[in-house]
Write a protein that holds these residues in place. Sequence first.
Motif, short mmCIF file in Angstrom:
data_model
loop_
_atom_site.label_atom_id
_atom_site.label_comp_id
_atom_site.label_asym_id
_atom_site.label_seq_id
_atom_site.Cartn_x
_atom_site.Cartn_y
_atom_site.Cartn_z
N GLY A 191 5.09 -11.14 -12.12
CA GLY A 191 4.68 -9.69 -12.70
C GLY A 191 3.56 -9.65 -12.46
O GLY A 191 2.79 -10.44 -13.58
N LYS A 192 2.59 -7.85 -12.66
CA LYS A 192 1.84 -7.71 -12.73
C LYS A 192 1.16 -7.93 -14.37
O LYS A 192 2.35 -7.58 -15.46
CB LYS A 192 1.70 -6.15 -13.09
CG LYS A 192 0.37 -5.26 -12.98
CD LYS A 192 0.18 -4.00 -12.84
CE LYS A 192 -1.08 -3.50 -12.80
NZ LYS A 192 -1.27 -2.45 -12.03
N SER A 245 -0.66 -9.01 -10.31
CA SER A 245 0.38 -10.00 -9.77
C SER A 245 0.65 -10.99 -8.70
O SER A 245 -0.51 -11.21 -7.95
CB SER A 245 1.89 -9.08 -9.48
OG SER A 245 1.53 -8.36 -7.95
#
Length: 241
Positions: A55-56, A102
């Motif tokens: 994820g980011k 990401s």
Amino acid sequence: MIELRKADQRGRGEHGWLSSRHTFSFANYYDPKQIGFSDLLVINDDRVAPGRGFGKHPHRDMEIFSYVLEGGLEHKDSMGTGSVIVPGDVQLMSAGTGVAHSEFNHSAEQPVHFLQIWIAPNVKGAQPRYQQKNIADAEKRGKLRLILSPDGAAESLELRQDARVYAGRFDGAESATIALDANRYAYVHVARGSVKVNGVELGEGDGARIRSERELTFTDGHDAEVLVFDLRNIEVSELWS
């Protein structure tokens, strides 16, 4: 001098959706003898399950590049860049003052296998930037193709460090030799297959710290794909002194 780092000596990270091997200390894996080599700080060999990914999350002041071996890696970042990285692509993100990104497996059915590599930059607080280029297999077949360099030579991506990275493919009688200056280190990572470096056999996932060698010759490859790092002759401890 060639100092081997065998594949089974690497750190392991098993997270269900992610199977990772760490050449150098990273995340929950720490070995005081394995905290990088010269400006090369991270080589993570990652396999990500379909539809899953990282994820980011943010980075700053690091040169980060991805090298996909199988599948497709979907990249998005806070600079507005979005792309799918496939085998043959080299992706370089210079984090500089800060960037969030990401990385996800682009496929809902097939895993993705890639290397993520970090190199310490020679300047801090620079403007973040993104570069990506496809290097055809023919350009690496039986030779070492420059893919990253400080000045973008030979259509390579431009790296913010006095380091050069080469990619090569070797099988059967294919061979290549690269010269090293007397005051340089090198690191070899075998991404797949096996190959001999100056007569020393390296298998898939193996690496080698190299000091005091004036040239490296790659022979006797078996479906081998390698990355070669031409580096400053400093130890990692000097980066933080």
